[in-house]
Scaffold this motif. Structure first.
Motif, short mmCIF file in Angstrom:
data_model
loop_
_atom_site.label_atom_id
_atom_site.label_comp_id
_atom_site.label_asym_id
_atom_site.label_seq_id
_atom_site.Cartn_x
_atom_site.Cartn_y
_atom_site.Cartn_z
N THR A 59 9.39 -18.80 10.32
CA THR A 59 8.84 -17.99 9.23
C THR A 59 8.22 -16.69 9.73
OG1 THR A 59 8.30 -20.05 8.08
CG2 THR A 59 7.24 -18.06 7.27
N ARG A 60 8.46 -15.65 8.97
CA ARG A 60 7.75 -14.37 9.14
C ARG A 60 7.14 -14.05 7.79
NH1 ARG A 60 10.98 -8.97 10.62
NH2 ARG A 60 11.91 -9.46 8.61
N ILE A 61 5.86 -13.63 7.81
CA ILE A 61 5.15 -13.31 6.58
C ILE A 61 4.69 -11.85 6.69
CG2 ILE A 61 3.30 -13.96 5.00
CD1 ILE A 61 3.16 -16.66 6.52
N ARG A 62 4.96 -11.08 5.63
CA ARG A 62 4.60 -9.66 5.60
C ARG A 62 3.78 -9.36 4.36
NH1 ARG A 62 9.03 -6.72 4.43
NH2 ARG A 62 10.09 -8.52 3.56
N THR A 63 2.97 -8.30 4.43
CA THR A 63 2.24 -7.85 3.26
C THR A 63 1.79 -6.41 3.45
OG1 THR A 63 0.66 -8.56 1.57
CG2 THR A 63 -0.12 -8.58 3.85
N LEU A 64 1.27 -5.82 2.39
CA LEU A 64 0.75 -4.45 2.39
C LEU A 64 -0.66 -4.50 1.83
CD1 LEU A 64 1.17 -1.35 2.60
CD2 LEU A 64 2.10 -1.44 0.28
N LEU A 65 -1.62 -3.89 2.54
CA LEU A 65 -3.03 -3.98 2.16
C LEU A 65 -3.67 -2.62 1.97
CD1 LEU A 65 -4.06 -6.51 4.94
CD2 LEU A 65 -3.69 -7.06 2.53
N GLY A 66 -4.60 -2.56 1.03
CA GLY A 66 -5.50 -1.43 0.87
C GLY A 66 -6.92 -1.98 1.02
N ILE B 121 1.33 -5.35 7.35
CA ILE B 121 1.08 -6.47 8.24
C ILE B 121 2.36 -7.31 8.35
CG2 ILE B 121 -0.36 -8.52 8.62
CD1 ILE B 121 -1.97 -5.90 8.48
N VAL B 122 2.70 -7.72 9.58
CA VAL B 122 3.82 -8.62 9.82
C VAL B 122 3.32 -9.73 10.75
CG1 VAL B 122 6.16 -8.87 10.72
CG2 VAL B 122 5.49 -6.74 9.60
N PHE B 123 3.47 -10.98 10.32
CA PHE B 123 3.00 -12.15 11.07
C PHE B 123 4.19 -13.03 11.43
CE2 PHE B 123 0.76 -16.50 10.36
CZ PHE B 123 0.59 -16.69 11.72
N TRP C 78 1.60 -7.80 13.78
CA TRP C 78 1.74 -6.36 13.97
C TRP C 78 1.12 -5.65 12.79
CZ3 TRP C 78 5.70 -9.79 14.94
CH2 TRP C 78 6.11 -9.88 16.28
N VAL C 79 0.42 -4.56 13.08
CA VAL C 79 -0.25 -3.77 12.06
C VAL C 79 0.22 -2.32 12.17
CG1 VAL C 79 -2.48 -2.93 11.20
CG2 VAL C 79 -2.32 -5.20 12.26
N ARG C 80 0.63 -1.76 11.05
CA ARG C 80 0.89 -0.32 10.98
C ARG C 80 -0.13 0.25 10.00
NH1 ARG C 80 6.32 0.60 9.13
NH2 ARG C 80 5.52 0.99 7.05
N PHE C 81 -1.03 1.06 10.53
CA PHE C 81 -2.10 1.65 9.74
C PHE C 81 -1.70 3.05 9.32
CE2 PHE C 81 -6.34 3.83 9.53
CZ PHE C 81 -6.79 3.16 8.41
N SER C 82 -1.79 3.33 8.02
CA SER C 82 -1.47 4.64 7.47
C SER C 82 -2.75 5.25 6.92
CB SER C 82 -0.43 4.51 6.35
OG SER C 82 0.74 3.90 6.82
N PRO C 83 -3.38 6.12 7.69
CA PRO C 83 -4.64 6.72 7.23
C PRO C 83 -4.44 7.55 5.98
CG PRO C 83 -4.26 7.20 9.56
CD PRO C 83 -3.00 6.59 9.02
N GLN C 84 -5.45 7.54 5.13
CA GLN C 84 -5.44 8.30 3.89
C GLN C 84 -6.38 9.48 4.07
OE1 GLN C 84 -6.64 5.83 0.67
NE2 GLN C 84 -5.60 7.05 -0.85
#
Length: 160
Positions: free
Chosen positions: A21-28, A143-145, A153-159
């Motif tokens: 399993t791989r679990i992904r999401t997008l967070l604010g 986020i990818v787990f 893994w985290v990809r941070f997109s600064p605002q």
């Protein structure tokens, strides 16, 4: 590596799986927590929006709402207990809680900060140790787990 199960976790969802399993999401301002058992190669993730709701029946598993940290964590505990493992056996990581919500007056809402504080206290009170975190700031996170390895893994997109 190819994954047999590739889950995109929506806000309010909790998912546990095995090494395929791989679990992904997008967070604010939301927070995601991952749990990984290195021996059994099982783990999961939750993606919650708020710390708690005013009134809920925390004893009724089928009515728990993963949009709230307290209830998402209880759902995760259900999966953890079902595997016959203990909270201390898990590597726990936290992500999110960014400052992305601004009111009409330009004031930043502290939703992310409240989400972070609640999670740290609840997890510690229930025997979990957070081993890694990428929290707060001003922006979004992808986020990818990977449940096989426990890597996140985290990809941070600064605002700006």
């Amino acid at each position: 590596m190819t994954f047999q199960i590739d889950i995109f976790l929506q806000p309010g969802e909790v998912y546990f799986g095995d090494r395929d399993t791989r679990i992904r999401t997008l967070l604010g301002s939301c927070v995601a927590v991952t749990w990984w058992h290195p021996g059994k190669k099982v783990g999961g993730m939750c993606h919650y929006l708020l710390p708690q709701r005013a009134k809920s029946n925390l004893r009724d598993l089928k009515n728990l709402d993963g949009r709230y940290a307290e209830e998402a964590f209880l759902l995760a505990m259900h999966y953890i207990h079902a595997t016959g493992t203990l909270p201390a056996d898990y590597q726990v990581k936290m992500f999110g809680g960014g400052q992305v919500l601004i009111t009409e007056t330009g004031k930043v809402q502290a939703v992310g900060e409240r989400n972070i504080e609640f999670a740290k206290k609840w997890l510690a009170d229930h025997g979990f140790r957070v081993s890694s975190e990428h929290l707060a700031g001003n922006g979004h996170r992808h986020i990818v787990f990977d449940v096989a390895t426990g890597d996140v893994w985290v990809r941070f997109s600064p605002q700006h």
